[in-house]
Design a protein around this motif. Structure first.
Motif, PDB file in Angstrom:
ATOM      1  N   GLU A   1      23.910  64.614  61.246  1.00  0.00           N
ATOM      2  CA  GLU A   1      25.259  64.991  61.677  1.00  0.00           C
ATOM      3  C   GLU A   1      25.231  66.317  62.435  1.00  0.00           C
ATOM      4  OE1 GLU A   1      29.329  63.877  61.805  1.00  0.00           O
ATOM      5  OE2 GLU A   1      27.584  62.808  61.054  1.00  0.00           O
ATOM      6  N   ARG A   2      25.860  66.338  63.619  1.00  0.00           N
ATOM      7  CA  ARG A   2      25.908  67.581  64.400  1.00  0.00           C
ATOM      8  C   ARG A   2      26.811  68.607  63.736  1.00  0.00           C
ATOM      9  NH1 ARG A   2      26.066  66.712  70.954  1.00  0.00           N
ATOM     10  NH2 ARG A   2      23.957  65.842  71.183  1.00  0.00           N
ATOM     11  N   ASP A   3      27.979  68.155  63.269  1.00  0.00           N
ATOM     12  CA  ASP A   3      28.917  69.041  62.568  1.00  0.00           C
ATOM     13  C   ASP A   3      29.048  68.523  61.141  1.00  0.00           C
ATOM     14  OD1 ASP A   3      30.858  70.723  61.648  1.00  0.00           O
ATOM     15  OD2 ASP A   3      32.483  69.882  62.865  1.00  0.00           O
ATOM     16  N   PRO A   4      28.211  69.038  60.220  1.00  0.00           N
ATOM     17  CA  PRO A   4      28.187  68.477  58.871  1.00  0.00           C
ATOM     18  C   PRO A   4      29.319  68.949  57.962  1.00  0.00           C
ATOM     19  CG  PRO A   4      26.636  70.277  59.016  1.00  0.00           C
ATOM     20  CD  PRO A   4      27.219  70.107  60.396  1.00  0.00           C
ATOM     21  N   VAL A   5      30.102  69.942  58.397  1.00  0.00           N
ATOM     22  CA  VAL A   5      31.075  70.572  57.502  1.00  0.00           C
ATOM     23  C   VAL A   5      32.133  69.583  56.977  1.00  0.00           C
ATOM     24  CG1 VAL A   5      32.824  72.383  57.290  1.00  0.00           C
ATOM     25  CG2 VAL A   5      30.687  72.842  58.496  1.00  0.00           C
ATOM     26  N   PRO A   6      32.821  68.804  57.838  1.00  0.00           N
ATOM     27  CA  PRO A   6      33.818  67.856  57.302  1.00  0.00           C
ATOM     28  C   PRO A   6      33.201  66.828  56.357  1.00  0.00           C
ATOM     29  CG  PRO A   6      34.119  68.161  59.662  1.00  0.00           C
ATOM     30  CD  PRO A   6      32.813  68.802  59.318  1.00  0.00           C
ATOM     31  N   LEU A   7      31.997  66.375  56.671  1.00  0.00           N
ATOM     32  CA  LEU A   7      31.328  65.405  55.803  1.00  0.00           C
ATOM     33  C   LEU A   7      31.014  66.033  54.446  1.00  0.00           C
ATOM     34  CD1 LEU A   7      30.217  62.539  55.629  1.00  0.00           C
ATOM     35  CD2 LEU A   7      28.060  63.376  56.561  1.00  0.00           C
ATOM     36  N   MET A   8      30.551  67.276  54.462  1.00  0.00           N
ATOM     37  CA  MET A   8      30.270  67.977  53.205  1.00  0.00           C
ATOM     38  C   MET A   8      31.549  68.125  52.383  1.00  0.00           C
ATOM     39  SD  MET A   8      27.681  71.042  54.313  1.00  0.00           S
ATOM     40  CE  MET A   8      26.043  70.728  54.980  1.00  0.00           C
ATOM     41  N   GLN A   9      32.635  68.496  53.043  1.00  0.00           N
ATOM     42  CA  GLN A   9      33.886  68.669  52.311  1.00  0.00           C
ATOM     43  C   GLN A   9      34.361  67.344  51.718  1.00  0.00           C
ATOM     44  OE1 GLN A   9      37.700  69.664  54.274  1.00  0.00           O
ATOM     45  NE2 GLN A   9      37.741  71.517  53.029  1.00  0.00           N
ATOM     46  N   GLY A  10      34.138  66.252  52.435  1.00  0.00           N
ATOM     47  CA  GLY A  10      34.501  64.941  51.921  1.00  0.00           C
ATOM     48  C   GLY A  10      33.713  64.572  50.678  1.00  0.00           C
ATOM     49  N   VAL A  11      32.416  64.868  50.676  1.00  0.00           N
ATOM     50  CA  VAL A  11      31.577  64.601  49.499  1.00  0.00           C
ATOM     51  C   VAL A  11      32.061  65.436  48.316  1.00  0.00           C
ATOM     52  CG1 VAL A  11      29.263  64.855  48.529  1.00  0.00           C
ATOM     53  CG2 VAL A  11      29.550  63.926  50.834  1.00  0.00           C
ATOM     54  N   LEU A  12      32.350  66.716  48.566  1.00  0.00           N
ATOM     55  CA  LEU A  12      32.824  67.602  47.504  1.00  0.00           C
ATOM     56  C   LEU A  12      34.156  67.127  46.940  1.00  0.00           C
ATOM     57  CD1 LEU A  12      31.968  70.988  49.249  1.00  0.00           C
ATOM     58  CD2 LEU A  12      30.773  70.028  47.282  1.00  0.00           C
ATOM     59  N   GLN A  13      35.039  66.659  47.827  1.00  0.00           N
ATOM     60  CA  GLN A  13      36.350  66.191  47.367  1.00  0.00           C
ATOM     61  C   GLN A  13      36.204  64.960  46.480  1.00  0.00           C
ATOM     62  OE1 GLN A  13      39.437  67.753  48.098  1.00  0.00           O
ATOM     63  NE2 GLN A  13      40.067  66.420  46.418  1.00  0.00           N
ATOM     64  N   THR A  14      35.336  64.047  46.854  1.00  0.00           N
ATOM     65  CA  THR A  14      35.111  62.863  46.026  1.00  0.00           C
ATOM     66  C   THR A  14      34.579  63.262  44.650  1.00  0.00           C
ATOM     67  OG1 THR A  14      34.671  61.487  47.967  1.00  0.00           O
ATOM     68  CG2 THR A  14      33.906  60.654  45.856  1.00  0.00           C
ATOM     69  N   CYS A  15      33.667  64.227  44.614  1.00  0.00           N
ATOM     70  CA  CYS A  15      33.121  64.688  43.332  1.00  0.00           C
ATOM     71  C   CYS A  15      34.190  65.374  42.486  1.00  0.00           C
ATOM     72  CB  CYS A  15      31.959  65.640  43.575  1.00  0.00           C
ATOM     73  SG  CYS A  15      30.453  64.846  44.186  1.00  0.00           S
ATOM     74  N   LEU A  16      35.102  66.097  43.134  1.00  0.00           N
ATOM     75  CA  LEU A  16      36.184  66.743  42.389  1.00  0.00           C
ATOM     76  C   LEU A  16      37.117  65.697  41.794  1.00  0.00           C
ATOM     77  CD1 LEU A  16      37.543  69.524  41.692  1.00  0.00           C
ATOM     78  CD2 LEU A  16      38.991  69.148  43.698  1.00  0.00           C
ATOM     79  N   ASP A  17      37.407  64.665  42.568  1.00  0.00           N
ATOM     80  CA  ASP A  17      38.317  63.617  42.107  1.00  0.00           C
ATOM     81  C   ASP A  17      37.661  62.680  41.098  1.00  0.00           C
ATOM     82  OD1 ASP A  17      40.225  64.650  43.814  1.00  0.00           O
ATOM     83  OD2 ASP A  17      39.796  63.231  45.438  1.00  0.00           O
ATOM     84  N   LEU A  18      36.346  62.506  41.211  1.00  0.00           N
ATOM     85  CA  LEU A  18      35.612  61.581  40.345  1.00  0.00           C
ATOM     86  C   LEU A  18      34.430  62.325  39.705  1.00  0.00           C
ATOM     87  CD1 LEU A  18      35.519  58.498  42.779  1.00  0.00           C
ATOM     88  CD2 LEU A  18      37.142  58.920  40.919  1.00  0.00           C
ATOM     89  N   PRO A  19      34.686  63.136  38.672  1.00  0.00           N
ATOM     90  CA  PRO A  19      33.644  63.971  38.059  1.00  0.00           C
ATOM     91  C   PRO A  19      32.377  63.230  37.622  1.00  0.00           C
ATOM     92  CG  PRO A  19      35.810  64.624  37.259  1.00  0.00           C
ATOM     93  CD  PRO A  19      36.016  63.373  38.058  1.00  0.00           C
ATOM     94  N   PRO A  20      32.451  61.954  37.194  1.00  0.00           N
ATOM     95  CA  PRO A  20      31.198  61.280  36.808  1.00  0.00           C
ATOM     96  C   PRO A  20      30.163  61.194  37.935  1.00  0.00           C
ATOM     97  CG  PRO A  20      33.075  60.071  35.946  1.00  0.00           C
ATOM     98  CD  PRO A  20      33.631  61.117  36.873  1.00  0.00           C
ATOM     99  N   LEU A  21      30.593  61.404  39.192  1.00  0.00           N
ATOM    100  CA  LEU A  21      29.666  61.306  40.313  1.00  0.00           C
ATOM    101  C   LEU A  21      28.944  62.625  40.615  1.00  0.00           C
ATOM    102  CD1 LEU A  21      31.697  59.062  42.791  1.00  0.00           C
ATOM    103  CD2 LEU A  21      29.822  58.398  41.287  1.00  0.00           C
ATOM    104  N   VAL A  22      29.343  63.702  39.944  1.00  0.00           N
ATOM    105  CA  VAL A  22      28.724  65.006  40.219  1.00  0.00           C
ATOM    106  C   VAL A  22      27.224  64.968  39.946  1.00  0.00           C
ATOM    107  CG1 VAL A  22      28.594  67.411  39.451  1.00  0.00           C
ATOM    108  CG2 VAL A  22      30.827  66.361  39.884  1.00  0.00           C
TER     109      VAL A  22
END
Length: 215
Positions: free
Chosen positions: A28-49
């Motif tokens: 990914e050239r601009d990884p920031v939005p993708l990283m934030q998306g992964v973090l948001q999913t982990c926040l919403d679904l703690p078992p995936l951390v």
């Protein structure tokens, strides 16, 4: 804007989606939005951390191009994870072993610097209300601090360097010292102001979470 409410399917399906996101992250050239998306999913679904921590350890173990852009993207996401979530004790032990191994195998490398930063962050992280803002992710990718501007009544605005772990109380104490108010009998606090309301920021609140809400 910061990520809003999402709808999710099963944990298994979401784990597969996150794995695909990690594969995409490498190029990914601009990884920031993708990283934030992964973090948001982990926040919403703690078992995936724990799952994401394990995947990131796997991706940063004997990579095809150590220190290459793709490898560093994984280390940068691991850095953001370490400032946002604590893994379970078994995964934490596994992660610490990985950090030690990286520093031993690649001393003075960028990977070793991220490993050192992550180890220190894990000693301070207690959990977040919000995922890091886009600005916070950018500074974490550089292992730097954010600059927070606080407007003080009767005084110029003050710029304060904060980390992902800095609380409102710590910033208030620093400003009281800077403004020469240490001997004042008054109590001081930070306030969060938006178009609709103004409210005090709890002393234990992380300033990084407040900045995410502003974003």
């Amino acid at each position: 804007t910061a990520p809003g409410p999402r709808s999710y399917t099963t944990l298994r399906d979401e784990a597969v989606k996150l794995f695909n996101s990690l594969q995409q992250l490498e190029s990914e050239r601009d990884p920031v939005p993708l990283m934030q998306g992964v973090l948001q999913t982990c926040l919403d679904l703690p078992p995936l951390v724990d799952e994401i921590y394990c995947q990131l350890v796997k991706q940063t173990t004997e990579p095809p191009a150590p220190g290459g852009q793709g490898d560093l993207h994984y280390w940068q996401l691991l850095t953001c994870m370490s400032c946002t979530f604590l893994p379970s004790p078994p995964v934490l032990r596994f992660l610490r072993f990985h950090l030690d191994r990286t520093e031993n195998h690649f001393p003075a490398s960028e990977m070793a610097k991220y490993a050192c930063f992550i180890r220190e962050a894990l000693g301070k992280t207690k959990g977040r209300e919000c995922v890091p803002s886009l600005e916070e992710i950018l500074v974490l990718m550089q292992r730097q601090e954010m600059i927070c501007t606080v407007h003080c009544p009767g005084a110029p605005a003050c710029s304060v360097a904060i980390s992902s772990h800095t609380t409102a109380e710590e910033v208030a104490q620093e400003l009281v010292s800077r403004l020469g108010l240490s001997q004042s009998p008054n109590l001081f606090a930070l306030y969060e102001q938006s178009r609709r309301r103004e409210q005090p920021v709890g002393s234990a609140t992380l300033l990084a979470d407040v900045l995410t809400r502003f974003e």
